[in-house]
Design a protein around this motif. Structure first.
Motif, PDB file in Angstrom:
ATOM      1  N   MET A   1       1.004  -1.113  -0.258  1.00  0.00           N
ATOM      2  CA  MET A   1       0.198   0.090   0.269  1.00  0.00           C
ATOM      3  C   MET A   1       0.852   1.674   0.108  1.00  0.00           C
ATOM      4  SD  MET A   1      -3.044   1.038   2.434  1.00  0.00           S
ATOM      5  CE  MET A   1      -4.338   0.634   1.904  1.00  0.00           C
ATOM      6  N   PHE A   2       1.831   1.315   0.562  1.00  0.00           N
ATOM      7  CA  PHE A   2       2.790   2.639   0.630  1.00  0.00           C
ATOM      8  C   PHE A   2       3.920   3.008  -0.379  1.00  0.00           C
ATOM      9  CE2 PHE A   2       1.237   1.884   5.396  1.00  0.00           C
ATOM     10  CZ  PHE A   2       1.566   3.732   6.018  1.00  0.00           C
ATOM     11  N   HIS A   3       3.785   1.205  -1.227  1.00  0.00           N
ATOM     12  CA  HIS A   3       4.623   2.390  -2.213  1.00  0.00           C
ATOM     13  C   HIS A   3       4.002   1.438  -3.918  1.00  0.00           C
ATOM     14  CE1 HIS A   3       4.097  -2.760  -2.018  1.00  0.00           C
ATOM     15  NE2 HIS A   3       4.603  -2.459  -3.317  1.00  0.00           N
ATOM     16  N   GLU A   4       2.693   1.890  -3.417  1.00  0.00           N
ATOM     17  CA  GLU A   4       1.566   1.709  -4.703  1.00  0.00           C
ATOM     18  C   GLU A   4       0.088   2.805  -4.479  1.00  0.00           C
ATOM     19  OE1 GLU A   4       1.942  -2.780  -6.528  1.00  0.00           O
ATOM     20  OE2 GLU A   4       0.354  -2.244  -4.255  1.00  0.00           O
ATOM     21  N   TYR A   5      -0.768   2.866  -5.301  1.00  0.00           N
ATOM     22  CA  TYR A   5      -1.631   3.697  -5.000  1.00  0.00           C
ATOM     23  C   TYR A   5      -2.577   3.383  -5.501  1.00  0.00           C
ATOM     24  CZ  TYR A   5      -4.307   8.526  -4.215  1.00  0.00           C
ATOM     25  OH  TYR A   5      -5.086   9.531  -4.200  1.00  0.00           O
ATOM     26  N   PHE A 116      12.364   5.497   8.505  1.00  0.00           N
ATOM     27  CA  PHE A 116      12.600   5.829   7.483  1.00  0.00           C
ATOM     28  C   PHE A 116      13.098   4.704   6.346  1.00  0.00           C
ATOM     29  CE2 PHE A 116      17.651   6.147   5.393  1.00  0.00           C
ATOM     30  CZ  PHE A 116      16.988   6.489   4.409  1.00  0.00           C
ATOM     31  N   SER A 117      12.741   3.736   6.850  1.00  0.00           N
ATOM     32  CA  SER A 117      12.593   2.262   6.627  1.00  0.00           C
ATOM     33  C   SER A 117      10.909   2.017   5.015  1.00  0.00           C
ATOM     34  CB  SER A 117      12.393   1.373   7.567  1.00  0.00           C
ATOM     35  OG  SER A 117      13.290   0.848   8.493  1.00  0.00           O
ATOM     36  N   HIS A 118      10.316   3.087   5.720  1.00  0.00           N
ATOM     37  CA  HIS A 118       9.582   2.881   4.585  1.00  0.00           C
ATOM     38  C   HIS A 118       9.229   4.278   3.749  1.00  0.00           C
ATOM     39  CE1 HIS A 118       6.779   1.970   8.345  1.00  0.00           C
ATOM     40  NE2 HIS A 118       5.525   1.278   7.748  1.00  0.00           N
ATOM     41  N   SER A 119      10.216   5.157   3.662  1.00  0.00           N
ATOM     42  CA  SER A 119      10.669   5.944   2.657  1.00  0.00           C
ATOM     43  C   SER A 119      12.183   5.083   1.513  1.00  0.00           C
ATOM     44  CB  SER A 119      11.310   7.046   3.190  1.00  0.00           C
ATOM     45  OG  SER A 119      10.688   8.382   3.701  1.00  0.00           O
ATOM     46  N   ILE A 120      13.103   3.984   1.903  1.00  0.00           N
ATOM     47  CA  ILE A 120      13.675   3.242   1.605  1.00  0.00           C
ATOM     48  C   ILE A 120      12.866   2.611   0.958  1.00  0.00           C
ATOM     49  CG2 ILE A 120      15.242   1.654   1.824  1.00  0.00           C
ATOM     50  CD1 ILE A 120      16.355   2.893   4.462  1.00  0.00           C
ATOM     51  N   ALA A 121      11.862   1.613   1.623  1.00  0.00           N
ATOM     52  CA  ALA A 121      11.030   0.476   0.764  1.00  0.00           C
ATOM     53  C   ALA A 121      10.024   1.096   0.096  1.00  0.00           C
ATOM     54  CB  ALA A 121       9.698  -0.247   1.552  1.00  0.00           C
ATOM     55  N   ARG A 122      10.130   2.614  -0.405  1.00  0.00           N
ATOM     56  CA  ARG A 122       9.076   3.264  -1.614  1.00  0.00           C
ATOM     57  C   ARG A 122       9.918   3.218  -2.538  1.00  0.00           C
ATOM     58  NH1 ARG A 122       6.076   8.100  -1.693  1.00  0.00           N
ATOM     59  NH2 ARG A 122       7.727   9.182  -1.088  1.00  0.00           N
ATOM     60  N   LEU A 130      14.906  -4.309   0.917  1.00  0.00           N
ATOM     61  CA  LEU A 130      15.808  -3.462   2.085  1.00  0.00           C
ATOM     62  C   LEU A 130      16.337  -4.642   2.928  1.00  0.00           C
ATOM     63  CD1 LEU A 130      16.531  -0.988   4.179  1.00  0.00           C
ATOM     64  CD2 LEU A 130      13.504  -1.095   4.907  1.00  0.00           C
ATOM     65  N   TYR A 131      16.556  -4.380   3.890  1.00  0.00           N
ATOM     66  CA  TYR A 131      17.429  -5.429   4.965  1.00  0.00           C
ATOM     67  C   TYR A 131      17.506  -4.481   6.177  1.00  0.00           C
ATOM     68  CZ  TYR A 131      18.641  -9.670   1.435  1.00  0.00           C
ATOM     69  OH  TYR A 131      18.068 -10.450   0.523  1.00  0.00           O
ATOM     70  N   THR A 132      17.161  -4.879   7.035  1.00  0.00           N
ATOM     71  CA  THR A 132      17.215  -3.862   8.632  1.00  0.00           C
ATOM     72  C   THR A 132      17.386  -4.451   9.370  1.00  0.00           C
ATOM     73  OG1 THR A 132      15.634  -2.026   9.487  1.00  0.00           O
ATOM     74  CG2 THR A 132      14.506  -3.647   8.228  1.00  0.00           C
ATOM     75  N   PHE A 133      17.644  -4.179  10.434  1.00  0.00           N
ATOM     76  CA  PHE A 133      18.351  -4.944  11.616  1.00  0.00           C
ATOM     77  C   PHE A 133      17.672  -4.050  12.683  1.00  0.00           C
ATOM     78  CE2 PHE A 133      20.598  -5.548   8.184  1.00  0.00           C
ATOM     79  CZ  PHE A 133      20.829  -7.950   8.312  1.00  0.00           C
ATOM     80  N   PHE A 147       5.089  -3.594   8.997  1.00  0.00           N
ATOM     81  CA  PHE A 147       5.791  -4.288   7.537  1.00  0.00           C
ATOM     82  C   PHE A 147       4.965  -5.192   6.234  1.00  0.00           C
ATOM     83  CE2 PHE A 147      10.713  -2.981   8.799  1.00  0.00           C
ATOM     84  CZ  PHE A 147      10.047  -1.502   8.710  1.00  0.00           C
ATOM     85  N   ASP A 148       3.921  -6.236   7.482  1.00  0.00           N
ATOM     86  CA  ASP A 148       3.578  -6.681   7.202  1.00  0.00           C
ATOM     87  C   ASP A 148       2.107  -6.330   6.637  1.00  0.00           C
ATOM     88  OD1 ASP A 148       5.131  -8.603   7.157  1.00  0.00           O
ATOM     89  OD2 ASP A 148       4.360  -9.707   9.192  1.00  0.00           O
ATOM     90  N   GLU A 149       1.478  -5.557   7.548  1.00  0.00           N
ATOM     91  CA  GLU A 149      -0.227  -4.530   7.679  1.00  0.00           C
ATOM     92  C   GLU A 149       0.052  -3.767   6.787  1.00  0.00           C
ATOM     93  OE1 GLU A 149      -0.105  -3.063  11.581  1.00  0.00           O
ATOM     94  OE2 GLU A 149      -1.264  -4.422  12.374  1.00  0.00           O
ATOM     95  N   HIS A 150       1.399  -3.589   6.106  1.00  0.00           N
ATOM     96  CA  HIS A 150       1.972  -2.312   4.814  1.00  0.00           C
ATOM     97  C   HIS A 150       1.816  -2.686   3.894  1.00  0.00           C
ATOM     98  CE1 HIS A 150       2.495   1.060   8.056  1.00  0.00           C
ATOM     99  NE2 HIS A 150       0.836   0.488   8.228  1.00  0.00           N
ATOM    100  N   SER A 151       1.727  -3.797   3.493  1.00  0.00           N
ATOM    101  CA  SER A 151       2.420  -4.852   2.433  1.00  0.00           C
ATOM    102  C   SER A 151       3.990  -4.642   1.963  1.00  0.00           C
ATOM    103  CB  SER A 151       1.125  -4.534   0.655  1.00  0.00           C
ATOM    104  OG  SER A 151      -0.168  -4.239   1.375  1.00  0.00           O
ATOM    105  N   LEU A 152       4.281  -4.721   2.967  1.00  0.00           N
ATOM    106  CA  LEU A 152       5.983  -4.137   2.152  1.00  0.00           C
ATOM    107  C   LEU A 152       7.088  -5.900   2.722  1.00  0.00           C
ATOM    108  CD1 LEU A 152       6.595  -0.905   4.325  1.00  0.00           C
ATOM    109  CD2 LEU A 152       5.948  -1.204   1.539  1.00  0.00           C
ATOM    110  N   ALA A 153       6.117  -6.254   3.282  1.00  0.00           N
ATOM    111  CA  ALA A 153       7.077  -7.777   3.249  1.00  0.00           C
ATOM    112  C   ALA A 153       7.303  -8.507   2.713  1.00  0.00           C
ATOM    113  CB  ALA A 153       6.095  -8.802   4.264  1.00  0.00           C
ATOM    114  N   ASN A 154       7.343  -8.317   1.397  1.00  0.00           N
ATOM    115  CA  ASN A 154       8.324  -8.970   0.111  1.00  0.00           C
ATOM    116  C   ASN A 154       9.054  -8.199  -0.359  1.00  0.00           C
ATOM    117  OD1 ASN A 154       5.949  -6.430  -1.007  1.00  0.00           O
ATOM    118  ND2 ASN A 154       6.270  -7.149  -3.054  1.00  0.00           N
ATOM    119  N   MET A 155       9.466  -6.865   0.797  1.00  0.00           N
ATOM    120  CA  MET A 155      10.874  -6.185   0.138  1.00  0.00           C
ATOM    121  C   MET A 155      11.560  -5.889   1.264  1.00  0.00           C
ATOM    122  SD  MET A 155       9.408  -2.424  -1.385  1.00  0.00           S
ATOM    123  CE  MET A 155       7.879  -3.444  -3.198  1.00  0.00           C
ATOM    124  N   VAL A 156      10.502  -5.995   2.238  1.00  0.00           N
ATOM    125  CA  VAL A 156      11.712  -5.618   3.705  1.00  0.00           C
ATOM    126  C   VAL A 156      12.355  -6.583   4.712  1.00  0.00           C
ATOM    127  CG1 VAL A 156      11.375  -3.734   5.693  1.00  0.00           C
ATOM    128  CG2 VAL A 156      10.596  -3.267   3.764  1.00  0.00           C
TER     129      VAL A 156
END
Length: 313
Positions: A1-5, A116-122, A130-133, A147-156
């Motif tokens: 959702m955060f990287h698409e519209y 910042f993780s959300h901005s990097i992913a977008r 993105l690999y974040t620790f 990340f799961d709720e925001h549909s970013l799990a496939n790229m983070v």
């Protein structure tokens, strides 16, 4: 959702509810639920099917809110603060200097609140990763859930890990590394191992104190990094007002020009000024600007460096 519209609000969507520039919150649209604020109540069922950006009035008629599509920029303003976060001036500057773009592989430590993780992913979507620790387990779990709720799990990919003690567990992989750690100099060696060796690798260290910058700079130089530079981002907002522009006749006649301020909220921000002359004649106006009285101060120092590609015989 955060990287698409998408255009239409649907049941189950995460929506940013905008009341004023200082009052925004998030909610998940659920059929049958009601959102309440100081303006009254808003039924979720009335929101479903509306376009993002729509203005919806409360059932009491006392006010309204806007329904905005979530973006990393808006998320930065509404994110639950588990730690200090990065704001847009720093985020945009770092993204530029790390040369982030679609397809890049980025390593981040620590995750913190995930701003910042959300901005990097977008920025690196759809083909980057993105690999974040995060060394704090509860914060890591909270960020993973978001990340799961925001549909970013496939790229983070988020991992609970102390990178200073255990490194990143990855070599010759990343195009860029971002370190937001109390002692980033202790992670420079691990960052060097994680950066790709066939192209220019880039690193940024986010440090609130100049003493941290000094130690990090020494470590970067010791491990072969080059073009070491430090920046500080200080953003300044301006406000504008309409001011009367008296002609020569008005000036000679000695007529007084007064200002009537229109106050937009309790903080007495000027939205627009009306010029009034003693005899009610209208005067042409010009737009004037000036810095706002309150300016966001120091957030952190940004230390950048590059790692030249390794030459092969």
């Amino acid at each position: 959702m955060f990287h698409e519209y998408k255009n239409i609000v649907e049941n189950g969507d995460l929506v940013v509810v905008y009341s004023t520039p200082e009052t925004m919150t998030t909610m998940t649209v659920s059929e049958g639920q009601i959102f309440n604020n100081r303006f009254g109540s808003f039924r979720h069922s009335d929101m479903i099917g509306l376009k993002y950006g729509s203005k919806i009035q409360s059932h009491t008629g006392r006010g309204f809110v806007y329904l905005l599509h979530p973006t990393p920029a808006l998320w930065t303003q509404v994110v639950p603060h588990r730690t200090q976060i990065l704001y847009l001036p720093d985020i945009s500057f770092i993204s530029l200097y790390l040369n982030l773009m679609p397809g890049k592989i980025v390593i981040e430590s620590g995750t913190g609140s995930g701003s910042f993780s959300h901005s990097i992913a977008r920025t690196i979507a759809p083909s980057g990763h993105l690999y974040t620790f995060e060394y704090h387990e509860l914060r890591a779990n909270a960020a993973r859930k978001e990340f799961d709720e925001h549909s970013l799990a496939n790229m983070v990919t988020i991992e609970h890990r102390d990178v200073i003690a255990n490194g990143f567990g990855r070599t010759n992989l990343a195009d860029a590394v971002f370190l937001d750690l109390p002692a980033p100099w202790d992670a420079v060696e691990a960052a060097k191992q994680a950066l790709r060796k066939d192209t220019i690798g880039r690193i940024c260290c986010f440090s609130p104190c100049i003493e941290q910058v000094q130690r990090t700079t020494l470590a970067l130089n010791e491990h072969g990094f080059a073009e070491i530079r430090m920046f500080e981002c200080l953003a300044k907002d301006y406000e504008f007002r309409n001011a009367p522009l008296p002609d020569i006749d008005v000036a000679i006649s000695g007529k007084k020009v007064s200002f009537k301020s229109v106050k937009s909220d309790k903080k007495r921000k000027r939205d627009e000024d009306a010029a009034v002359v003693d005899d009610k004649d209208e005067l042409p106006t010009m737009i004037l600007t000036k810095p706002v009285d309150e300016v966001r101060g120091h957030t952190s120092y940004l230390t950048f460096a590059i790692l030249a590609p390794k030459e092969h015989d």
